[in-house]
Write a protein that holds these residues in place. Structure first.
Motif, mmCIF file in Angstrom:
data_model
loop_
_atom_site.group_PDB
_atom_site.id
_atom_site.type_symbol
_atom_site.label_atom_id
_atom_site.label_comp_id
_atom_site.label_asym_id
_atom_site.label_seq_id
_atom_site.Cartn_x
_atom_site.Cartn_y
_atom_site.Cartn_z
ATOM 1 N N ARG A 159 -39.415 40.796 -35.875
ATOM 2 C CA ARG A 159 -40.138 41.626 -36.855
ATOM 3 C C ARG A 159 -39.160 42.495 -37.651
ATOM 4 O O ARG A 159 -39.251 42.595 -38.883
ATOM 5 C CB ARG A 159 -41.155 42.517 -36.145
ATOM 6 C CG ARG A 159 -42.375 41.780 -35.612
ATOM 7 C CD ARG A 159 -43.289 42.742 -34.848
ATOM 8 N NE ARG A 159 -43.782 43.825 -35.706
ATOM 9 C CZ ARG A 159 -44.529 44.843 -35.265
ATOM 10 N NH1 ARG A 159 -44.881 44.904 -33.973
ATOM 11 N NH2 ARG A 159 -44.939 45.777 -36.097
ATOM 12 N N ILE A 160 -38.233 43.118 -36.941
ATOM 13 C CA ILE A 160 -37.290 44.008 -37.613
ATOM 14 C C ILE A 160 -36.315 43.211 -38.465
ATOM 15 O O ILE A 160 -35.991 43.589 -39.602
ATOM 16 C CB ILE A 160 -36.530 44.856 -36.562
ATOM 17 C CG1 ILE A 160 -37.518 45.716 -35.769
ATOM 18 C CG2 ILE A 160 -35.485 45.742 -37.228
ATOM 19 C CD1 ILE A 160 -36.960 46.290 -34.485
ATOM 20 N N LYS A 161 -35.867 42.092 -37.938
ATOM 21 C CA LYS A 161 -34.940 41.237 -38.677
ATOM 22 C C LYS A 161 -35.584 40.745 -39.981
ATOM 23 O O LYS A 161 -34.900 40.582 -41.005
ATOM 24 C CB LYS A 161 -34.536 40.049 -37.812
ATOM 25 C CG LYS A 161 -33.481 39.141 -38.448
ATOM 26 C CD LYS A 161 -33.139 37.991 -37.535
ATOM 27 C CE LYS A 161 -32.127 37.055 -38.199
ATOM 28 N NZ LYS A 161 -31.824 35.878 -37.345
ATOM 29 N N ASN A 162 -36.909 40.553 -39.948
ATOM 30 C CA ASN A 162 -37.614 40.056 -41.135
ATOM 31 C C ASN A 162 -38.014 41.165 -42.093
ATOM 32 O O ASN A 162 -38.771 40.922 -43.043
ATOM 33 C CB ASN A 162 -38.850 39.269 -40.706
ATOM 34 C CG ASN A 162 -38.474 37.946 -40.056
ATOM 35 O OD1 ASN A 162 -37.441 37.370 -40.372
ATOM 36 N ND2 ASN A 162 -39.313 37.468 -39.142
ATOM 37 N N GLY A 163 -37.549 42.400 -41.849
ATOM 38 C CA GLY A 163 -37.725 43.458 -42.841
ATOM 39 C C GLY A 163 -38.535 44.663 -42.429
ATOM 40 O O GLY A 163 -38.593 45.654 -43.164
ATOM 41 N N GLU A 164 -39.208 44.635 -41.267
ATOM 42 C CA GLU A 164 -39.978 45.803 -40.859
ATOM 43 C C GLU A 164 -39.041 46.928 -40.411
ATOM 44 O O GLU A 164 -37.932 46.701 -39.913
ATOM 45 C CB GLU A 164 -40.945 45.444 -39.726
ATOM 46 C CG GLU A 164 -42.064 44.501 -40.152
ATOM 47 C CD GLU A 164 -43.136 44.356 -39.079
ATOM 48 O OE1 GLU A 164 -43.678 45.395 -38.647
ATOM 49 O OE2 GLU A 164 -43.416 43.213 -38.681
ATOM 50 N N ASP A 165 -39.496 48.159 -40.582
ATOM 51 C CA ASP A 165 -38.688 49.329 -40.251
ATOM 52 C C ASP A 165 -38.546 49.475 -38.731
ATOM 53 O O ASP A 165 -39.536 49.389 -37.994
ATOM 54 C CB ASP A 165 -39.335 50.594 -40.832
ATOM 55 C CG ASP A 165 -38.529 51.835 -40.538
ATOM 56 O OD1 ASP A 165 -37.445 51.993 -41.114
ATOM 57 O OD2 ASP A 165 -38.979 52.636 -39.685
ATOM 58 N N MET A 166 -37.309 49.708 -38.288
ATOM 59 C CA MET A 166 -37.009 49.829 -36.848
ATOM 60 C C MET A 166 -37.832 50.936 -36.200
ATOM 61 O O MET A 166 -38.445 50.738 -35.138
ATOM 62 C CB MET A 166 -35.513 50.116 -36.677
ATOM 63 C CG MET A 166 -35.076 50.440 -35.261
ATOM 64 S SD MET A 166 -34.682 48.938 -34.358
ATOM 65 C CE MET A 166 -33.893 49.591 -32.890
ATOM 66 N N ALA A 167 -37.848 52.098 -36.819
ATOM 67 C CA ALA A 167 -38.557 53.241 -36.242
ATOM 68 C C ALA A 167 -40.053 52.976 -36.155
ATOM 69 O O ALA A 167 -40.691 53.288 -35.141
ATOM 70 C CB ALA A 167 -38.276 54.499 -37.049
ATOM 71 N N MET A 168 -40.609 52.371 -37.199
ATOM 72 C CA MET A 168 -42.051 52.134 -37.203
ATOM 73 C C MET A 168 -42.445 51.113 -36.134
ATOM 74 O O MET A 168 -43.429 51.282 -35.424
ATOM 75 C CB MET A 168 -42.507 51.655 -38.581
ATOM 76 C CG MET A 168 -42.411 52.737 -39.648
ATOM 77 S SD MET A 168 -43.192 52.258 -41.206
ATOM 78 C CE MET A 168 -44.906 52.163 -40.735
ATOM 79 N N VAL A 169 -41.651 50.062 -35.998
ATOM 80 C CA VAL A 169 -41.932 49.047 -34.972
ATOM 81 C C VAL A 169 -41.800 49.671 -33.583
ATOM 82 O O VAL A 169 -42.661 49.481 -32.714
ATOM 83 C CB VAL A 169 -40.980 47.843 -35.103
ATOM 84 C CG1 VAL A 169 -41.153 46.883 -33.928
ATOM 85 C CG2 VAL A 169 -41.220 47.114 -36.419
#
Length: 528
Positions: A159-169
């Protein structure tokens, strides 16, 4: 710590080697003197003479003087033995303590240990800013139990690698399952602060990189490295804290700031900072010291305070009021310095690294040298069969041992001895010392200790034959303790004015009481 038939074979081999070498050495040695029925061999005599920087064995007068001195020394030791001073508990304890201390010096690699600490210290030059999401594993985890947790971590990574924000995830997952998942932002990460596997992963990352799931004793971590900054060192500051609430007084933020600005102006106008701190600061502990705080590095104070403190460049410089959750701070720079030197950190870090999971790095040089000297051979297929048991059983479980105790393939060859899988399985039951919670990692640590135990036992047994100075150092210390104790009884505890005469009479008595023979024929050869 090693048990079983193989260990017995190892000890017998060590003893045979010791006996053969000792016999060969004694055949080559000669007696330079006999004191009270005890021979003094030439190697001991020469060893002690060389330690005495003033002795010249090639000079007749120097040799004769040293022979007289050494004879009297041995006479006093014989007198101490006759009095039973070598049988007391204090003597035995002190001698054993010295032996342990001396032995530890041989059972280590000081250069290798220092290099291990140096590798950690070299990381201190950089401070990392990072975030990580932790997917926790159970306290004792076998291989099959890691699959589901790893898959959760891998999904988050994607998810993070595909662009989602680390903190939000991270915050979203932690909210869904706070017992098993955690998110943390770390403003200032430095070496020796946490689990070694996490540290190694973080310091190996490139700026902006996102790690694949990293396994530690806690679980799987996904790490993102935000910044690498040079370590700015240490700061020594004083502060005045004006709080939003003090006792029954509650101030608004604007009222607190106004008061803080008034005090700041007084400090800027030349008022004594220490006196202002004592009068106005709500931080009672520091106020008593004129607002002075201990030396601090990055990551040790709340962010706004730290940023303001490290922004000050000149001793005596005072910051404008800085807001934190505690109130408004006025900060004065007292002194600044760089990171602690290697010498400052070496002792405490070495003590830490010698324990727990870091000991394998700390002692690696010694372990590898001993394995080479004792002909270490590892059989990976035999080890893989034990690893397979970790899929279903933790190494300390009864079921693991029940299956492993009958496994007879050679696991390692060391010190002219084959050690089967079953012996290592027994060792795990007896010495289950590991910091790891994942079965495979746990077994690996115990295996490394198993190997270290074998080579250390072999090395202990051969100390006196492998390091010829060892028995001389032990003899020197033993005789030195007896000399001190008997001299204290006979002479040193008496009034200083009486001591020369007492010494003279004591030596005269000893020369009459104990027989002494000197092999001058042999001693004269030392002059050639």
């Amino acid at each position: 710590m090693i048990n079983g038939f193989s260990m017995k074979k190892l000890l017998v081999l060590s003893l045979v080697f010791a006996c053969l070498t000792t016999e060969a050495r004694n055949a080559a040695d000669s007696v330079v003197m006999t004191v009270a029925g005890k021979p003094v061999l030439i190697d001991e005599f020469v060893f002690m003479a060389k330690k005495n920087g003033e002795v010249n064995l090639s000079d007749r007068k120097s040799l004769e003087n040293y022979v007289e001195l050494y004879k009297n020394f041995k006479l006093k030791v014989a007198d101490a033995e006759a009095a039973g001073l070598d049988k007391t508990k204090d003597f035995t304890d002190e001698l054993e303590g010295y032996r342990a201390q001396l032995t530890s010096g041989y059972l280590s690699d000081k250069d290798g240990e220092e290099a291990a600490v140096r590798a950690e210290y070299d990381r201190l030059g950089e401070v990392l800013e990072l975030s990580h999401i932790l997917f926790r594993l159970p306290e004792k985890t076998v291989s099959k139990d890691t699959v589901a947790v790893y898959e959760k971590a891998l999904k988050a990574y994607e998810r993070i690698k595909n662009g989602e924000d680390m903190a939000m995830v991270g915050q979203e997952l932690a909210k869904q399952d706070s017992g098993q998942i955690g998110y943390e932002y770390v403003r200032s990460f430095q070496p020796m602060q946490t689990i070694k596997a996490f540290e190694n992963a973080a310091y190996s990352m490139k700026l902006g990189e996102l790690s694949m799931p990293v396994r530690t004793t806690l679980g799987f971590h996904i790490i993102k490295l935000h910044k690498r900054i040079p370590n700015p060192g240490m700061r020594h500051v004083a502060h005045i804290l004006i709080p939003f609430k003090q006792d029954t007084i509650v101030r608004s933020e604007s009222e607190t700031l106004t008061l803080a600005e008034e005090i700041y102006e007084k400090a800027q106008s030349g008022a004594d900072f220490g006196e202002l701190a004592q009068k106005y600061s709500s931080d009672g502990a520091s106020a008593k010291k004129g607002g002075e705080l201990p030396w601090v590095g990055v990551g040790e104070m709340v962010a706004p305070f730290e940023q303001a403190a490290f922004a000050l460049t000149t001793p005596g410089e005072i910051s404008k009021p800085v807001k934190t959750r505690f109130g408004y701070h006025i900060i004065k720079l007292i002194e600044k310095k760089g990171i602690p030197s290697f010498e400052e950190k070496k002792k405490s870090w070495a003590r830490t690294m010698a324990q727990g999971e870091r000991n394998f790095e700390y002692y690696k040089a010694f372990d590898e040298r001993m394995k080479k000297e004792y002909g270490y051979v590892f059989y990976p297929e035999a080890y893989a069969e034990l690893v397979a048991l970790c899929n279903d059983h933790f190494p300390t479980d009864k079921e693991f041992y029940e299956k492993a105790k009958d496994m007879s393939k050679t696991l390692i060859h060391l010190a002219d001895t084959d050690f089967p899988q079953s012996e290592f399985a027994y060792y795990i039951q007896r010495c289950p010392f590991s910091t790891k919670t994942y079965a495979g990692d746990f077994m690996q640590e115990v295996f490394d200790l198993f190997v270290r135990d074998i080579v250390t036992t072999a090395e202990r047994k051969s100390l006196e034959t492998k390091h010829l100075e060892f028995p001389h150092l032990m003899q020197e210390y033993r005789d030195g303790i007896l000399l001190f104790n008997v001299s204290n009884q006979k002479v040193w505890s008496k009034p200083a004015a009486e001591q020369p005469k007492l010494e003279e009479e004591w030596l005269k008595q000893l020369n009459q009481e104990y027989p002494v023979t000197i092999n001058w024929k042999l001693l004269k050869k030392l002059k050639k």
